[in-house]
Design an enzyme around this catalytic site. Structure first.
Site, PDB file in Angstrom:
ATOM      1  N   TYR A 152       0.836  -1.208   0.000  1.00  0.00           N
ATOM      2  CA  TYR A 152       0.000   0.000   0.000  1.00  0.00           C
ATOM      3  C   TYR A 152       0.876   1.266   0.000  1.00  0.00           C
ATOM      4  O   TYR A 152       0.625   2.202  -0.765  1.00  0.00           O
ATOM      5  CB  TYR A 152      -0.892  -0.043   1.238  1.00  0.00           C
ATOM      6  CG  TYR A 152      -1.887   1.073   1.365  1.00  0.00           C
ATOM      7  CD1 TYR A 152      -3.049   1.099   0.595  1.00  0.00           C
ATOM      8  CD2 TYR A 152      -1.691   2.106   2.287  1.00  0.00           C
ATOM      9  CE1 TYR A 152      -3.977   2.132   0.728  1.00  0.00           C
ATOM     10  CE2 TYR A 152      -2.608   3.131   2.427  1.00  0.00           C
ATOM     11  CZ  TYR A 152      -3.752   3.138   1.647  1.00  0.00           C
ATOM     12  OH  TYR A 152      -4.673   4.159   1.778  1.00  0.00           O
ATOM     13  N   LYS A 156       1.055   4.189  -2.837  1.00  0.00           N
ATOM     14  CA  LYS A 156       0.715   5.582  -2.517  1.00  0.00           C
ATOM     15  C   LYS A 156       1.912   6.515  -2.726  1.00  0.00           C
ATOM     16  O   LYS A 156       1.728   7.706  -3.012  1.00  0.00           O
ATOM     17  CB  LYS A 156       0.173   5.671  -1.088  1.00  0.00           C
ATOM     18  CG  LYS A 156      -1.157   4.955  -0.899  1.00  0.00           C
ATOM     19  CD  LYS A 156      -2.254   5.530  -1.779  1.00  0.00           C
ATOM     20  CE  LYS A 156      -3.613   4.911  -1.549  1.00  0.00           C
ATOM     21  NZ  LYS A 156      -4.647   5.521  -2.397  1.00  0.00           N
TER      22      LYS A 156
END
Ligand code: NAP
Length: 243
Positions: A152, A156
């Site tokens: 993640y 990002k």
């Protein structure tokens, strides 16, 4: 300034995306509401209640062809693509040592490649229009890293590089590209964390509370309206990251 424009919001059936869609509707934008599994008729009605049109389009944005169809449908229905908000995102948390290849790939495919897919198809339309605003939803985790979220955090952080590169490529035609980096926001995504972890997170936030989807939506609206900010990352995090 946004009145009468077309705003596409990915992953807008709930959470932050839903709040963003409603915020653009309140500004008078026609809404293209992207969803993956389902969307409630009530949400479409709530958006239309703002006096704008709302077109719900099913598309898995990690799929290049489905993302293309989403953008083409928006253009065909409303004649322009003025705002694109890349909000759709998933988590598949786990320690790096035990993370499966699939969990890494799935998160990158949706969170990072999904944003590439929509920008790839929307940017041509915006270039011809000589106007547009793209806002990508990153995360504080993309700036700080987070144990248990290597996939993640990488997606990002990647969003930030994508944002800055697109901002440089598209600026000469009046198109702005920015990112918003939310901290700990109350949605289904954070609701799955146990109470202990949620309390720890909130203790670590200088403002000592979780943010709301509306807090993020307000930052997105600000970046869509401002025509002299591009290539920036706006943190909406109660002070978690202070650059
Ligand atoms: P959420 O409540 O889980 O909503 C995410 C939405 O994205 C869902 O409607 C989901 O649809 C949709 N989606 C997922 N994969 C998709 C795909 N491939 N194609 C189209 N739609 C897809 O999450 P949220 O908290 O609102 O998060 C929204 C964004 O903010 C995400 O990018 C997230 O990473 C980011 N963010 C959230 C926080 C936070 O604290 N909540 C913090 C920082 C950043 P389905 O339900 O149908 O799968």
């Amino acid at each position: 300034m946004l009145n009468g424009k077309t705003a596409i919001i990915t992953g807008a059936a709930k959470g932050i995306g839903r709040a963003i869609a409603l915020a653009f509707a309140e500004k008078g934008c026609n809404i293209v509401l992207n969803y993956r599994s389902s969307v409630s008729e009530e949400l479409v009605k709530e958006i239309e209640g703002c006096g704008v049109k709302c077109l719900a389009v099913k598309a898995d944005i990690s799929n290049f062809g489905e993302a293309e169809n989403l953008i083409k449908t928006a253009k065909a229905e409303f004649g322009s693509v003025d705002v694109l908000v890349n909000n759709a995102g998933i988590t598949r948390d786990g320690l790096l040592m035990r993370m499966s290849e699939k969990d890494f790939d799935d998160v990158i495919s949706t969170n990072l490649k999904g944003a590439f897919n929509t920008i790839r198809h929307a940017s041509g339309i915006m270039l011809k229009q000589r106007s547009g605003a793209i806002i990508n939803i990153s995360s504080v985790v993309g700036l700080m890293g987070n144990a248990g979220q290597a996939n993640y955090a990488a997606s990002k952080a990647g969003i930030i590089g994508l944002t800055k590169s697109a901002a440089r490529e598209l600026a000469s035609r009046g198109i702005t590209v920015n990112a918003v980096a939310p901290g700990f926001i109350s949605t289904d995504m954070t609701g799955v964390l146990n109470d202990d972890l949620q309390k720890k997170m909130i203790d670590s936030i200088p403002l000592k509370k979780a943010g709301s989807p509306e807090d993020v939506a307000a930052a997105v609206i600000f970046l869509a309206e401002n025509r002299y900010i591009t290539g920036q990352v706006l943190d909406v995090d109660g002070g978690m990251v202070m650059n």
